[in-house]
Design a protein around this motif. Structure first.
Motif, mmCIF file in Angstrom:
data_model
loop_
_atom_site.group_PDB
_atom_site.id
_atom_site.type_symbol
_atom_site.label_atom_id
_atom_site.label_comp_id
_atom_site.label_asym_id
_atom_site.label_seq_id
_atom_site.Cartn_x
_atom_site.Cartn_y
_atom_site.Cartn_z
ATOM 1 N N ALA A 4 -8.117 64.122 -35.490
ATOM 2 C CA ALA A 4 -7.850 63.592 -34.012
ATOM 3 C C ALA A 4 -8.861 64.392 -33.120
ATOM 4 C CB ALA A 4 -6.308 64.021 -33.698
ATOM 5 N N HIS A 5 -9.014 63.662 -32.009
ATOM 6 C CA HIS A 5 -10.058 64.118 -31.071
ATOM 7 C C HIS A 5 -9.432 64.451 -29.705
ATOM 8 C CE1 HIS A 5 -13.730 63.683 -33.653
ATOM 9 N NE2 HIS A 5 -13.148 62.510 -34.138
ATOM 10 N N SER A 6 -8.287 64.388 -29.869
ATOM 11 C CA SER A 6 -7.332 64.508 -28.453
ATOM 12 C C SER A 6 -6.008 64.417 -28.962
ATOM 13 C CB SER A 6 -7.379 63.491 -27.500
ATOM 14 O OG SER A 6 -7.038 62.220 -27.759
ATOM 15 N N ASP A 7 -5.184 65.072 -28.202
ATOM 16 C CA ASP A 7 -3.604 65.263 -28.131
ATOM 17 C C ASP A 7 -3.211 63.686 -28.221
ATOM 18 O OD1 ASP A 7 -3.392 67.944 -28.305
ATOM 19 O OD2 ASP A 7 -2.335 68.130 -26.337
ATOM 20 N N ASP A 8 -3.605 62.695 -27.556
ATOM 21 C CA ASP A 8 -3.248 61.383 -27.540
ATOM 22 C C ASP A 8 -3.495 60.873 -28.776
ATOM 23 O OD1 ASP A 8 -2.108 61.661 -24.858
ATOM 24 O OD2 ASP A 8 -4.121 60.559 -24.079
ATOM 25 N N GLN A 9 -4.346 61.008 -29.396
ATOM 26 C CA GLN A 9 -4.833 60.595 -30.777
ATOM 27 C C GLN A 9 -3.803 61.030 -31.701
ATOM 28 O OE1 GLN A 9 -9.053 61.145 -31.917
ATOM 29 N NE2 GLN A 9 -9.766 59.412 -30.383
ATOM 30 N N LEU A 10 -3.466 62.265 -31.796
ATOM 31 C CA LEU A 10 -2.869 63.179 -32.660
ATOM 32 C C LEU A 10 -1.403 62.416 -32.576
ATOM 33 C CD1 LEU A 10 -2.064 65.238 -34.700
ATOM 34 C CD2 LEU A 10 -1.960 66.989 -32.811
ATOM 35 N N LEU A 11 -0.843 62.404 -31.336
ATOM 36 C CA LEU A 11 0.332 61.640 -31.351
ATOM 37 C C LEU A 11 0.376 60.188 -31.828
ATOM 38 C CD1 LEU A 11 1.433 63.051 -27.448
ATOM 39 C CD2 LEU A 11 2.366 63.471 -29.516
ATOM 40 N N GLU A 12 -0.579 59.532 -31.618
ATOM 41 C CA GLU A 12 -0.695 58.285 -32.237
ATOM 42 C C GLU A 12 -0.689 58.101 -33.693
ATOM 43 O OE1 GLU A 12 -1.042 54.086 -32.649
ATOM 44 O OE2 GLU A 12 -0.406 55.450 -31.089
ATOM 45 N N PHE A 13 -1.221 59.161 -34.438
ATOM 46 C CA PHE A 13 -1.233 59.566 -35.838
ATOM 47 C C PHE A 13 0.022 59.648 -36.123
ATOM 48 C CE2 PHE A 13 -5.787 61.310 -36.123
ATOM 49 C CZ PHE A 13 -6.267 60.288 -36.427
ATOM 50 N N LEU A 14 0.853 60.685 -35.320
ATOM 51 C CA LEU A 14 2.528 60.807 -35.686
ATOM 52 C C LEU A 14 3.003 59.692 -35.506
ATOM 53 C CD1 LEU A 14 2.327 64.483 -34.064
ATOM 54 C CD2 LEU A 14 2.175 63.742 -36.810
ATOM 55 N N ARG A 15 3.092 58.949 -34.572
ATOM 56 C CA ARG A 15 3.918 57.681 -34.277
ATOM 57 C C ARG A 15 3.662 56.639 -35.351
ATOM 58 N NH1 ARG A 15 3.288 52.715 -32.927
ATOM 59 N NH2 ARG A 15 1.159 52.665 -32.707
ATOM 60 N N ARG A 16 2.289 56.442 -35.974
ATOM 61 C CA ARG A 16 2.154 55.402 -36.809
ATOM 62 C C ARG A 16 2.696 55.976 -38.258
ATOM 63 N NH1 ARG A 16 -3.695 52.814 -36.486
ATOM 64 N NH2 ARG A 16 -3.515 52.209 -34.029
ATOM 65 N N ALA A 17 2.995 57.551 -38.275
ATOM 66 C CA ALA A 17 3.588 57.967 -39.446
ATOM 67 C C ALA A 17 5.138 57.925 -39.200
ATOM 68 C CB ALA A 17 3.143 59.394 -39.818
ATOM 69 N N GLY A 18 5.863 57.343 -38.320
ATOM 70 C CA GLY A 18 7.199 57.353 -37.966
ATOM 71 C C GLY A 18 7.778 58.140 -37.009
ATOM 72 N N LEU A 19 7.104 59.083 -36.602
ATOM 73 C CA LEU A 19 7.573 59.894 -35.705
ATOM 74 C C LEU A 19 7.267 59.613 -34.376
ATOM 75 C CD1 LEU A 19 6.350 62.995 -37.776
ATOM 76 C CD2 LEU A 19 8.421 62.307 -37.617
ATOM 77 N N ASP A 21 8.840 60.146 -31.271
ATOM 78 C CA ASP A 21 8.954 61.335 -30.337
ATOM 79 C C ASP A 21 8.203 62.675 -30.754
ATOM 80 O OD1 ASP A 21 10.440 59.585 -28.593
ATOM 81 O OD2 ASP A 21 12.226 59.818 -29.970
ATOM 82 N N ALA A 22 7.174 62.539 -31.143
ATOM 83 C CA ALA A 22 6.402 63.637 -31.514
ATOM 84 C C ALA A 22 5.952 64.760 -30.612
ATOM 85 C CB ALA A 22 5.132 63.259 -32.545
ATOM 86 N N ASP A 23 6.256 64.507 -29.483
ATOM 87 C CA ASP A 23 5.656 65.383 -28.232
ATOM 88 C C ASP A 23 5.816 66.951 -28.439
ATOM 89 O OD1 ASP A 23 4.349 63.238 -27.125
ATOM 90 O OD2 ASP A 23 5.736 63.185 -25.471
#
Length: 49
Positions: A4-19, A21-23
């Motif tokens: 990831a190159h930003s927190d937003d991208q990291l949150l998107e990875f986690l969302r796609r992994a089924g999480l 509410d990953a904040d």
């Protein structure tokens, strides 16, 4: 797994992994391993010439 190159991208990875509410997981070392710089700091990736 991904890079990831930003927190937003990291949150998107986690969302796609089924999480959706990953904040709250970004600061939990059980879920996120920060490599290199400090957490939440994203420097450009330096490529070898």
């Amino acid at each position: 797994m991904g890079l990831a190159h930003s927190d937003d991208q990291l949150l998107e990875f986690l969302r796609r992994a089924g999480l959706p509410d990953a904040d709250n997981l970004l600061d939990d070392p059980t879920w996120i391993e920060w490599v290199g710089d400090r957490p939440h700091e994203y420097d450009p990736l330096e490529l070898m010439p």
